[in-house]
Design a protein around this motif. Sequence first.
Motif, short mmCIF file in Angstrom:
data_model
loop_
_atom_site.label_atom_id
_atom_site.label_comp_id
_atom_site.label_asym_id
_atom_site.label_seq_id
_atom_site.Cartn_x
_atom_site.Cartn_y
_atom_site.Cartn_z
N PRO A 277 0.80 -1.23 0.00
CA PRO A 277 0.00 0.00 0.00
C PRO A 277 0.83 1.28 0.00
O PRO A 277 0.53 2.23 -0.73
N THR A 278 1.89 1.31 0.82
CA THR A 278 2.70 2.53 0.87
C THR A 278 3.50 2.72 -0.42
O THR A 278 3.71 3.86 -0.85
N LEU A 279 3.93 1.64 -1.05
CA LEU A 279 4.65 1.75 -2.31
C LEU A 279 3.75 2.34 -3.39
O LEU A 279 4.13 3.29 -4.10
N ILE A 280 2.54 1.79 -3.53
CA ILE A 280 1.61 2.29 -4.54
C ILE A 280 1.18 3.71 -4.21
O ILE A 280 1.11 4.59 -5.10
N GLY A 281 0.88 3.98 -2.94
CA GLY A 281 0.50 5.33 -2.56
C GLY A 281 1.62 6.33 -2.77
O GLY A 281 1.37 7.45 -3.25
N GLY A 282 2.84 5.96 -2.45
CA GLY A 282 3.96 6.85 -2.67
C GLY A 282 4.22 7.13 -4.13
O GLY A 282 4.49 8.27 -4.53
N LEU A 283 4.12 6.10 -4.96
CA LEU A 283 4.30 6.29 -6.41
C LEU A 283 3.20 7.19 -6.98
O LEU A 283 3.44 8.04 -7.84
N GLY A 284 1.97 6.99 -6.49
CA GLY A 284 0.88 7.84 -6.95
C GLY A 284 1.08 9.29 -6.57
O GLY A 284 0.87 10.20 -7.38
#
Length: 434
Positions: A277-284
């Motif tokens: 979740p944090t990886l996808i949220g950070g990339l977004g």
Amino acid sequence: MSDLSATATFPVAVDMGAAAAALATALGCGLLIGIERERRKGKGPGRAFAGLRTFALTCVVGAVAALTGLAGLMVAGAVLVTVLAGVAYWRDRSQDPGATTEIALLLTYLIGVLCVWSLPLAAAIAVGLTALLAGREPLHRFANQWLSPGEVRDGIILAALVLMALPLVPNRPFWGPVLNPYVIAQLLALLLFVQSLAHLCRRLLQAREAVAFSALASGFVSSTATIATMGLAVREGRSAARLMAGGGLMSCVSTQAQIVLVAAAVQPAWMAVLWLPTLIGGLGAAAWAWWLLQGAAPETVGDSASSPRMEGLPGAEDDRMFSLPGAAAVVVLLSAIQALVHGLDLWLGSAGLIAGTMIAALADLHAAMAAVFASSGEVLSAGDAVPVMLALAVHAGSKSVTAGLVGGRGYLFWLAPGLWAHTLLVIALLAWQG
């Protein structure tokens, strides 16, 4: 008879295939290092004492000494190389009497010895030594010209913290699962290291990218403070709302990354839940922020990169890699809120944990996260992610209110969509995993 003579040659049994491989590797390592030294050896009476053949032979001698299995012979070889290097240094009449070649020769002998015990390690050390010797000019320029005095001081502080202080700190909590001095020191080291990394990236990039990395570095100290600082620049007319909103959203990338860092330091069991979740949220958040930055007027980028003073990154007149007081204040806040949430948890149970987490998230998300992580066990249950999701939502609301009050409606207009989009995406992924 041949068998007896073979066993008499070596005091220990030797695999001839392994011995041949060790000798071949030692020769290769010596030649590799020797070629680099030969290029710097010079010519005439003032040339250096060791070159291609000397380094190759020294490495092979080390391997042969190790193959005999005689500890005295290996020590005698090391002493002989050291004496030869010392005599050569004493007789050196050049204008730059450094000891690099002499120390490299001794290390080459030890690499030869190591070839008998571990070929990959010996080869890796040889390659590293050669790279270090060949990078003389770039390393000198880096140390004498590129690094600022403030960066040197910060590097020494960080090295002292990681290499000296951290191993000496006791690793036991003082109150339940919280207030562990080792965890506190580890969090401080992580904050300083990531700030330093972002600072170096900012120095290597151009003015437009400097805005993004200034905000990224500041976000590791306080994303809310970074958003407020950039909003103030918008209100005072020093920067465009879209540009500063892009920087503010970039600080939210630091928030997502730091959640994982805090989890790794406090309770590693959360890593399996949080990394996706944090990886996808950070990339977004990074993609949205980059779109805002790229759409900003080019003439405002250069001014904005240097005018707002980001929390945790002093101005260019005293170029520092991190803010030690700022990072220490964050660690103190983390520890204090961990203790507060743990106390509420003991007093009110799960309701106290949720209430304390939401209160903590108003001020600092990572403090709230650290408290949740410290209160959970190594085996997570399905409902453990609920306080994390609530803290994310409360913190996004706190940032939005701060942006609107400080930077105005225009600043909030550009910042809020990306802020809430990536936050709700992380919450949705956590709920889906739960």
